[in-house]
Write a protein that holds these residues in place. Structure first.
Motif, PDB file in Angstrom:
ATOM      1  N   ALA A 311      -2.950  19.654  16.952  1.00  0.00           N
ATOM      2  CA  ALA A 311      -1.506  19.798  17.182  1.00  0.00           C
ATOM      3  C   ALA A 311      -0.973  21.139  16.709  1.00  0.00           C
ATOM      4  O   ALA A 311      -0.134  21.754  17.381  1.00  0.00           O
ATOM      5  N   ARG A 312      -1.449  21.594  15.562  1.00  0.00           N
ATOM      6  CA  ARG A 312      -0.911  22.818  14.960  1.00  0.00           C
ATOM      7  C   ARG A 312      -2.051  23.676  14.408  1.00  0.00           C
ATOM      8  O   ARG A 312      -2.304  23.676  13.195  1.00  0.00           O
ATOM      9  N   PRO A 313      -2.767  24.392  15.272  1.00  0.00           N
ATOM     10  CA  PRO A 313      -3.913  25.180  14.809  1.00  0.00           C
ATOM     11  C   PRO A 313      -3.548  26.227  13.774  1.00  0.00           C
ATOM     12  O   PRO A 313      -4.399  26.644  12.989  1.00  0.00           O
ATOM     13  N   GLY A 314      -2.283  26.632  13.727  1.00  0.00           N
ATOM     14  CA  GLY A 314      -1.869  27.618  12.739  1.00  0.00           C
ATOM     15  C   GLY A 314      -2.080  27.155  11.311  1.00  0.00           C
ATOM     16  O   GLY A 314      -2.268  27.975  10.412  1.00  0.00           O
ATOM     17  N   GLU A 315      -2.059  25.831  11.078  1.00  0.00           N
ATOM     18  CA  GLU A 315      -2.271  25.321   9.717  1.00  0.00           C
ATOM     19  C   GLU A 315      -3.690  25.607   9.241  1.00  0.00           C
ATOM     20  O   GLU A 315      -3.928  25.708   8.030  1.00  0.00           O
ATOM     21  N   LEU A 316      -4.613  25.735  10.186  1.00  0.00           N
ATOM     22  CA  LEU A 316      -5.987  26.073   9.811  1.00  0.00           C
ATOM     23  C   LEU A 316      -6.128  27.570   9.587  1.00  0.00           C
ATOM     24  O   LEU A 316      -6.670  28.017   8.569  1.00  0.00           O
ATOM     25  N   THR A 317      -5.608  28.352  10.500  1.00  0.00           N
ATOM     26  CA  THR A 317      -5.784  29.799  10.390  1.00  0.00           C
ATOM     27  C   THR A 317      -4.995  30.401   9.235  1.00  0.00           C
ATOM     28  O   THR A 317      -5.402  31.417   8.672  1.00  0.00           O
ATOM     29  N   ASP A 318      -3.859  29.768   8.861  1.00  0.00           N
ATOM     30  CA  ASP A 318      -3.093  30.337   7.743  1.00  0.00           C
ATOM     31  C   ASP A 318      -3.430  29.691   6.403  1.00  0.00           C
ATOM     32  O   ASP A 318      -2.812  30.000   5.380  1.00  0.00           O
ATOM     33  N   GLY A 319      -4.409  28.783   6.404  1.00  0.00           N
ATOM     34  CA  GLY A 319      -4.900  28.213   5.146  1.00  0.00           C
ATOM     35  C   GLY A 319      -4.005  27.186   4.500  1.00  0.00           C
ATOM     36  O   GLY A 319      -4.129  26.940   3.292  1.00  0.00           O
ATOM     37  N   THR A 320      -3.116  26.550   5.274  1.00  0.00           N
ATOM     38  CA  THR A 320      -2.208  25.574   4.667  1.00  0.00           C
ATOM     39  C   THR A 320      -2.693  24.133   4.780  1.00  0.00           C
ATOM     40  O   THR A 320      -2.003  23.227   4.321  1.00  0.00           O
ATOM     41  N   LEU A 321      -3.863  23.904   5.369  1.00  0.00           N
ATOM     42  CA  LEU A 321      -4.398  22.544   5.382  1.00  0.00           C
ATOM     43  C   LEU A 321      -4.736  22.123   3.958  1.00  0.00           C
ATOM     44  O   LEU A 321      -5.196  22.932   3.141  1.00  0.00           O
ATOM     45  N   PRO A 322      -4.545  20.835   3.622  1.00  0.00           N
ATOM     46  CA  PRO A 322      -4.840  20.394   2.258  1.00  0.00           C
ATOM     47  C   PRO A 322      -6.322  20.450   1.929  1.00  0.00           C
ATOM     48  O   PRO A 322      -7.166  20.176   2.778  1.00  0.00           O
ATOM     49  N   ARG A 323      -6.635  20.826   0.710  1.00  0.00           N
ATOM     50  CA  ARG A 323      -8.010  20.820   0.197  1.00  0.00           C
ATOM     51  C   ARG A 323      -8.254  19.510  -0.534  1.00  0.00           C
ATOM     52  O   ARG A 323      -7.377  19.006  -1.229  1.00  0.00           O
ATOM     53  N   TYR A 324      -9.451  18.977  -0.393  1.00  0.00           N
ATOM     54  CA  TYR A 324      -9.711  17.691  -1.049  1.00  0.00           C
ATOM     55  C   TYR A 324      -9.892  17.861  -2.553  1.00  0.00           C
ATOM     56  O   TYR A 324     -10.396  18.875  -3.024  1.00  0.00           O
ATOM     57  N   ARG A 325      -9.447  16.881  -3.267  1.00  0.00           N
ATOM     58  CA  ARG A 325      -9.633  16.801  -4.708  1.00  0.00           C
ATOM     59  C   ARG A 325      -9.964  15.358  -5.062  1.00  0.00           C
ATOM     60  O   ARG A 325      -9.296  14.434  -4.582  1.00  0.00           O
ATOM     61  N   ILE A 326     -10.987  15.161  -5.871  1.00  0.00           N
ATOM     62  CA  ILE A 326     -11.374  13.804  -6.237  1.00  0.00           C
ATOM     63  C   ILE A 326     -10.445  13.304  -7.325  1.00  0.00           C
ATOM     64  O   ILE A 326     -10.392  13.871  -8.413  1.00  0.00           O
ATOM     65  N   GLY A 327      -9.687  12.253  -7.006  1.00  0.00           N
ATOM     66  CA  GLY A 327      -8.824  11.631  -7.988  1.00  0.00           C
ATOM     67  C   GLY A 327      -9.609  10.548  -8.713  1.00  0.00           C
ATOM     68  O   GLY A 327     -10.392  10.821  -9.623  1.00  0.00           O
ATOM     69  N   THR A 328      -9.448   9.311  -8.287  1.00  0.00           N
ATOM     70  CA  THR A 328     -10.219   8.207  -8.853  1.00  0.00           C
ATOM     71  C   THR A 328     -11.626   8.213  -8.259  1.00  0.00           C
ATOM     72  O   THR A 328     -11.782   8.319  -7.045  1.00  0.00           O
TER      73      THR A 328
END
Length: 419
Positions: A311-328
């Motif tokens: 839907a919004r490829p710009g979120e990938l190219t501008d680095g705004t996609l969320p990065r995973y972090r292990i919570g629990t």
């Protein structure tokens, strides 16, 4: 939305069944396509709406049907849809993957050759239809075990770890006598060097050749009947853990070598003493995970991010996609039956659900359905998520779950008197 309005999902099975909903949440329409080689391991929901378009082997006709529905992006929902999704993307001129050798994204031998040609480490391999040639190759190498699998295997379907010539002959005969999960005959087998190390998988999303690592997990496997590897459990690993950045960088290089430029990918990598080596790579979403559980523990999931980059490829190219972090801490446990039995009812599942770290249970078939001894991923009765702040709690509950499986979880209940 960068012009994308309607997405075709080829074989929306397994985790791919979550894609239409994820696309809808991004404001995208969805057309479900059924390939002519669907995975026989997935149950069909007779009460469902069914596919919107059925591919009967005529690529031009299927492409025309999608064009008429305004489709401007095509993705594979599961492994059986990979080749058709690529071909349809090329026919429609929509964002897709490179087509210089698309078979390398399904044929494991062609895959290894393409990756090796890019200068990346791969396992020594042989494709043959001759047991004598196979024995001679193993003899010259002088290293056991030898891994045997179909060229287009999926999961652990007909994958064997062979420790002797006798096991090699038996595995060759078993693979040659079988059809793969997509109805194809195994006319040749793929033999590969056994890789020693820790095995990981890297799930990614890509758009126009830019890649994003969604999550990295470590596999733990167990041998069934001495030669057959079966997924035991898997756990996410921190992106910065020792060796993991190296695995991630290698996986992204594999995507480039296989020309995976748009969509999702699931890349399995063995971290050996000499560095990462490819196990295999699939140009589709990874595994049978429950996206909502993954998001609760990692903060994101591959299905939702795939819909977002469409839907919004710009979120990938501008680095705004969320990065995973292990919570629990989280553990995905594949269920394993050692007996002929039945899918358990609510009463038999009560001790599983009562485990302190129990999070989610997904069964592969309805209660009362036949259960056969587990020999591969497709014959697993399902899977369980365990999650708790204390990793020791998860380990204890995992051991209790395996004990329940050994002591009657899949045993048919005794009929009441008079029935």
């Amino acid at each position: 939305m960068s012009g994308t309005r309607t997405v075709a999902v080829v074989d929306a099975d397994g985790i791919g069944a979550h894609l239409p909903g994820a696309l809808a949440r991004q404001g995208l329409g969805c057309v479900v396509v059924r390939s002519d080689t669907p995975d026989a391991g997935f149950a069909r929901d007779a009460g469902g709406a069914g596919p919107d378009v059925v591919h009967a082997g005529d690529l031009a006709a299927t492409a025309a049907a999608l064009r008429g529905r305004g489709v401007d992006f095509v993705v594979a929902g599961t492994e059986s849809g990979v080749l058709l999704a690529d071909a349809l993307s090329a026919a429609l001129g929509t964002p897709g993957n490179g087509m210089s050798r698309p078979a390398a994204r399904r044929d494991k031998y062609a895959m290894a050759r393409a990756v090796a040609a890019a200068g990346l480490a791969t396992a020594a391999s042989l494709v043959t239809g001759s047991p004598a040639e196979l024995r001679e190759w193993a003899r010259q190498r002088g290293e056991w075990p030898v891994v045997l699998k179909p060229r287009a295997s999926a999961g652990t379907d007909q994958v064997h770890f062979c420790h002797s010539v006798e096991q090699l002959d038996a595995a060759f005969a078993a693979i040659s006598a079988a059809t793969d999960r997509y109805g194809g005959r195994n006319t040749t087998v793929l033999a590969q060097q056994y890789l020693h190390g820790e095995e990981y998988f890297v799930n990614t999303v890509s758009r126009d050749g830019v890649h994003h690592v969604v999550e990295i997990w470590r596999y733990h496997k167990a041998l069934i009947a001495g030669t057959v590897p079966m997924y035991d459990y898997e756990e996410p690993v921190p992106a910065e853990a020792p060796g993991v950045p190296e695995v991630a960088a290698y996986a992204l290089a594999v995507l480039d070598a296989l020309e995976i430029r748009n969509g999702a990918a699931h890349t399995e990598v063995m971290l050996t003493a000499d560095g990462p080596v490819l196990v295999e790579c699939a140009a589709r979403p990874g595994g049978a995970h429950a996206p909502d559980v993954i998001s609760r523990c990692l903060g994101t999931n591959q299905i939702d991010l795939l819909a977002r980059v469409i839907a919004r490829p710009g979120e990938l190219t501008d680095g705004t996609l969320p990065r995973y972090r292990i919570g629990t801490p989280l553990r995905y446990v594949s269920l394993i039956s050692h007996v002929d039995g039945v899918m358990p009812d609510a009463a038999r599942l009560a001790p599983v659900r009562a485990l302190p770290s129990f999070t989610e249970l997904v069964l592969a078939a309805p209660e009362g359905s036949p259960v056969r001894p587990t020999v591969d991923l497709s014959s697993s009765p399902g899977y369980v998520y365990l999650s708790a702040p204390d990793a020791a709690r998860i380990e204890a509950d995992y051991r209790r779950l395996r004990e329940l499986e050994r002591t009657g979880l899949y045993t048919a209940p005794v009929p009441a008197a008079g029935h």
